[in-house]
Design a protein around this motif. Structure first.
Motif, PDB file in Angstrom:
ATOM      1  N   ALA A 163      10.902  -4.714   3.704  1.00 12.22           N
ATOM      2  CA  ALA A 163       9.599  -3.657   3.935  1.00 12.22           C
ATOM      3  C   ALA A 163       8.652  -4.056   4.521  1.00 12.22           C
ATOM      4  CB  ALA A 163       9.184  -3.192   2.547  1.00 12.22           C
ATOM      5  N   GLN A 164       7.985  -3.339   5.361  1.00 11.31           N
ATOM      6  CA  GLN A 164       6.761  -3.596   6.168  1.00 11.31           C
ATOM      7  C   GLN A 164       5.711  -3.360   5.135  1.00 11.31           C
ATOM      8  OE1 GLN A 164       9.435  -1.335   7.601  1.00 11.31           O
ATOM      9  NE2 GLN A 164      10.222  -2.941   8.420  1.00 11.31           N
ATOM     10  N   SER A 165       4.689  -4.207   5.456  1.00 11.08           N
ATOM     11  CA  SER A 165       3.414  -4.284   4.704  1.00 11.08           C
ATOM     12  C   SER A 165       2.302  -4.759   5.573  1.00 11.08           C
ATOM     13  CB  SER A 165       3.540  -4.562   3.350  1.00 11.08           C
ATOM     14  OG  SER A 165       3.682  -5.977   3.301  1.00 11.08           O
ATOM     15  N   VAL A 166       1.173  -4.557   5.110  1.00 12.16           N
ATOM     16  CA  VAL A 166      -0.052  -5.426   5.644  1.00 12.16           C
ATOM     17  C   VAL A 166      -1.018  -5.653   4.324  1.00 12.16           C
ATOM     18  CG1 VAL A 166      -2.411  -5.196   6.735  1.00 12.16           C
ATOM     19  CG2 VAL A 166      -0.206  -4.063   7.663  1.00 12.16           C
ATOM     20  N   THR A 167      -1.301  -6.850   3.975  1.00 10.70           N
ATOM     21  CA  THR A 167      -2.216  -7.186   3.106  1.00 10.70           C
ATOM     22  C   THR A 167      -3.499  -7.737   3.394  1.00 10.70           C
ATOM     23  OG1 THR A 167      -0.048  -7.787   1.628  1.00 10.70           O
ATOM     24  CG2 THR A 167      -2.235  -8.499   0.965  1.00 10.70           C
ATOM     25  N   GLN A 168      -4.350  -7.157   2.945  1.00 15.05           N
ATOM     26  CA  GLN A 168      -5.628  -7.867   3.160  1.00 15.05           C
ATOM     27  C   GLN A 168      -6.256  -8.359   1.821  1.00 15.05           C
ATOM     28  OE1 GLN A 168      -7.485  -3.962   5.683  1.00 15.05           O
ATOM     29  NE2 GLN A 168      -8.749  -5.586   5.459  1.00 15.05           N
ATOM     30  N   LEU A 169      -6.429  -9.767   2.054  1.00 11.70           N
ATOM     31  CA  LEU A 169      -6.389 -10.639   0.775  1.00 11.70           C
ATOM     32  C   LEU A 169      -7.716 -10.255  -0.138  1.00 11.70           C
ATOM     33  CD1 LEU A 169      -4.929 -13.379   2.464  1.00 11.70           C
ATOM     34  CD2 LEU A 169      -3.698 -12.303   0.624  1.00 11.70           C
ATOM     35  N   ASP A 170      -8.566  -9.754   0.545  1.00 11.50           N
ATOM     36  CA  ASP A 170      -9.907  -9.799  -0.163  1.00 11.50           C
ATOM     37  C   ASP A 170     -10.482  -8.331  -0.033  1.00 11.50           C
ATOM     38  OD1 ASP A 170     -10.254 -12.572   1.582  1.00 11.50           O
ATOM     39  OD2 ASP A 170     -10.356 -12.732  -0.577  1.00 11.50           O
ATOM     40  N   TYR A 200       0.693  -9.943   7.290  1.00 15.15           N
ATOM     41  CA  TYR A 200       1.738  -8.922   7.577  1.00 15.15           C
ATOM     42  C   TYR A 200       3.042  -9.020   7.237  1.00 15.15           C
ATOM     43  CZ  TYR A 200       3.081 -10.620  12.045  1.00 15.15           C
ATOM     44  OH  TYR A 200       3.670 -11.478  12.883  1.00 15.15           O
ATOM     45  N   SER A 201       3.931  -8.211   6.981  1.00 11.40           N
ATOM     46  CA  SER A 201       5.195  -8.513   6.820  1.00 11.40           C
ATOM     47  C   SER A 201       5.976  -7.447   7.629  1.00 11.40           C
ATOM     48  CB  SER A 201       5.770  -8.161   5.105  1.00 11.40           C
ATOM     49  OG  SER A 201       6.925  -8.290   5.026  1.00 11.40           O
ATOM     50  N   SER A 202       6.838  -7.678   8.642  1.00 13.07           N
ATOM     51  CA  SER A 202       7.457  -6.805   9.464  1.00 13.07           C
ATOM     52  C   SER A 202       8.754  -7.443  10.106  1.00 13.07           C
ATOM     53  CB  SER A 202       6.580  -6.386  10.474  1.00 13.07           C
ATOM     54  OG  SER A 202       7.382  -5.799  11.589  1.00 13.07           O
ATOM     55  N   SER A 203       9.834  -6.661   9.923  1.00 14.35           N
ATOM     56  CA  SER A 203      11.001  -7.066  10.543  1.00 14.35           C
ATOM     57  C   SER A 203      10.990  -6.945  12.056  1.00 14.35           C
ATOM     58  CB  SER A 203      12.242  -6.575  10.008  1.00 14.35           C
ATOM     59  OG  SER A 203      12.027  -6.475   8.583  1.00 14.35           O
ATOM     60  N   PHE A 218     -10.633  -3.002   8.444  1.00 20.40           N
ATOM     61  CA  PHE A 218      -9.305  -2.594   8.253  1.00 20.40           C
ATOM     62  C   PHE A 218      -8.326  -3.321   9.300  1.00 20.40           C
ATOM     63  CE2 PHE A 218      -9.641   0.817   5.292  1.00 20.40           C
ATOM     64  CZ  PHE A 218     -11.050   1.169   5.525  1.00 20.40           C
ATOM     65  N   CYS A 219      -7.191  -3.871   8.777  1.00 27.92           N
ATOM     66  CA  CYS A 219      -6.330  -4.703   9.658  1.00 27.92           C
ATOM     67  C   CYS A 219      -5.198  -3.576   9.480  1.00 27.92           C
ATOM     68  CB  CYS A 219      -5.792  -5.702   8.911  1.00 27.92           C
ATOM     69  SG  CYS A 219      -4.442  -6.770   9.767  1.00 27.92           S
ATOM     70  N   VAL A 220      -4.613  -3.309  10.627  1.00 29.28           N
ATOM     71  CA  VAL A 220      -3.499  -2.461  11.014  1.00 29.28           C
ATOM     72  C   VAL A 220      -2.485  -2.822  11.732  1.00 29.28           C
ATOM     73  CG1 VAL A 220      -3.104  -0.074  11.972  1.00 29.28           C
ATOM     74  CG2 VAL A 220      -5.376  -0.489  10.894  1.00 29.28           C
ATOM     75  N   VAL A 221      -1.290  -2.550  11.417  1.00 25.50           N
ATOM     76  CA  VAL A 221      -0.149  -2.881  11.868  1.00 25.50           C
ATOM     77  C   VAL A 221       0.369  -1.703  12.620  1.00 25.50           C
ATOM     78  CG1 VAL A 221       2.131  -4.189  11.562  1.00 25.50           C
ATOM     79  CG2 VAL A 221       0.225  -5.127  10.571  1.00 25.50           C
ATOM     80  N   ILE A 222       1.088  -1.606  13.722  1.00 21.75           N
ATOM     81  CA  ILE A 222       1.806  -0.621  14.160  1.00 21.75           C
ATOM     82  C   ILE A 222       3.149  -1.318  14.751  1.00 21.75           C
ATOM     83  CG2 ILE A 222       2.126   0.960  16.045  1.00 21.75           C
ATOM     84  CD1 ILE A 222      -0.844   1.188  15.899  1.00 21.75           C
ATOM     85  N   ILE A 244       0.697   0.933   9.731  1.00 21.30           N
ATOM     86  CA  ILE A 244       0.713   0.419   8.175  1.00 21.30           C
ATOM     87  C   ILE A 244      -0.697   0.057   8.388  1.00 21.30           C
ATOM     88  CG2 ILE A 244       1.390  -0.947   6.487  1.00 21.30           C
ATOM     89  CD1 ILE A 244       4.138  -1.114   8.165  1.00 21.30           C
ATOM     90  N   PHE A 245      -1.472   0.558   7.276  1.00 16.90           N
ATOM     91  CA  PHE A 245      -3.081   0.312   7.409  1.00 16.90           C
ATOM     92  C   PHE A 245      -2.938  -0.905   5.859  1.00 16.90           C
ATOM     93  CE2 PHE A 245      -4.990   3.216   9.709  1.00 16.90           C
ATOM     94  CZ  PHE A 245      -3.890   4.426  10.009  1.00 16.90           C
ATOM     95  N   GLY A 246      -3.918  -1.693   6.037  1.00 12.88           N
ATOM     96  CA  GLY A 246      -4.388  -2.533   4.924  1.00 12.88           C
ATOM     97  C   GLY A 246      -5.170  -1.667   4.205  1.00 12.88           C
ATOM     98  N   LYS A 247      -5.543  -2.104   3.054  1.00 12.87           N
ATOM     99  CA  LYS A 247      -6.516  -1.487   2.095  1.00 12.87           C
ATOM    100  C   LYS A 247      -7.858  -1.540   2.426  1.00 12.87           C
ATOM    101  CE  LYS A 247      -3.388  -1.078  -1.728  1.00 12.87           C
ATOM    102  NZ  LYS A 247      -3.022   0.248  -1.562  1.00 12.87           N
ATOM    103  N   GLY A 248      -8.425  -2.474   3.456  1.00 10.83           N
ATOM    104  CA  GLY A 248      -9.776  -2.462   3.762  1.00 10.83           C
ATOM    105  C   GLY A 248     -10.417  -3.811   3.034  1.00 10.83           C
TER     106      GLY A 248
END
Lengths: 116, 113
Positions: free
Chosen positions: B1-8, B25-28, B90-94, B102-106
């Motif tokens: 699964a694809q995801s974006v994690t903003q750790l703080d 991020y996690s992306s294939s 915001f960290c964003v992965v396309i 895919i957006f990080g939570k900020g």
């Protein structure tokens, strides 16, 4: 509770037709934003609402684009006489008050618009 | 699964000290990576983007980010914080395969005087 809801999720339209995109923000959120994501581009800011008023319309790309928000809730983004360059994912986001320590931005899943 | 994690979710730094906002991020699929900033009563503004050119990307307002494929990270840094940097980031992965966003939570950045 429910998140930001956008409809339709996908829209294919012919060049020259008008389209309406809808955004239902989270209940109680006064701030609402529209963005678009074109192929290969970053997010492009379109317009920002605080309640029913739009203090920042600076991002609307042309006079074919308009947006309204009624009752401080649902917003519609209208694109008249669509062009192929309008093809993009249109994203809506809302937040409780625009900016505060407890007011994160919540995004909808977007409407993918394809103009043929 | 694809995801974006903003750790703080919140970061506080003193004015003049370095800023580090973390994003993993996690992306294939091969991604494009972006950092956006949200100032009060404004829309999102693009800070910088990585699209498979140089791994160290320089953006506006003195921000930069380094793409580290081995660590699947794209952390945002700035050598010296300014009061005007207080905002949400915001960290964003396309995903280049299908343009899924895919957006990080900020991360809310607070600047202490």
């Amino acid at each position: 509770g429910a998140g930001v809801s956008q409809s339709p999720s996908n829209k294919v339209t012919e060049k020259g037709k008008d389209v309406e995109l809808r955004c239902d923000p989270i209940s109680g959120h006064t701030a609402l934003y529209w963005y678009r994501q074109s192929l290969g581009q970053g997010l492009e800011f379109l317009i920002y609402f605080q309640g029913n008023s739009a203090p920042d319309k600076s991002g609307l790309p042309s006079d074919r684009f308009s947006a309204e928000r009624t009752g401080g809730s649902v917003s519609t983004l209208t694109i008249q006489r669509t062009q192929q360059e309008d093809s993009a994912v249109y994203l809506c986001a809302s937040s409780f008050s625009g900016f505060s320590d407890n007011s994160p931005l919540h995004f909808g899943n977007g409407t993918r618009l394809t103009v043929t | 699964a694809q995801s974006v994690t903003q750790l703080d979710s919140h970061v506080s730094v003193s004015e003049g000290t370095p800023v580090l906002l973390r994003c993993n991020y996690s992306s294939s699929y091969s991604p494009s990576l972006f950092w956006y900033v949200q100032h009060p009563n404004k829309g999102l503004q693009l800070l910088l983007k990585y699209t498979s050119a140089a791994t160290l990307v320089k953006g506006i307002n003195g921000f930069e980010a380094e793409f580290k494929k081995s660590e699947t990270s794209f952390h945002l840094t700035k050598p010296s914080a300014h009061m005007s940097d207080a905002a949400e980031y915001f960290c964003v992965v396309i995903l280049n395969r299908d343009d899924k966003i895919i957006f990080g939570k900020g991360t809310r950045l607070h600047i202490l005087p």
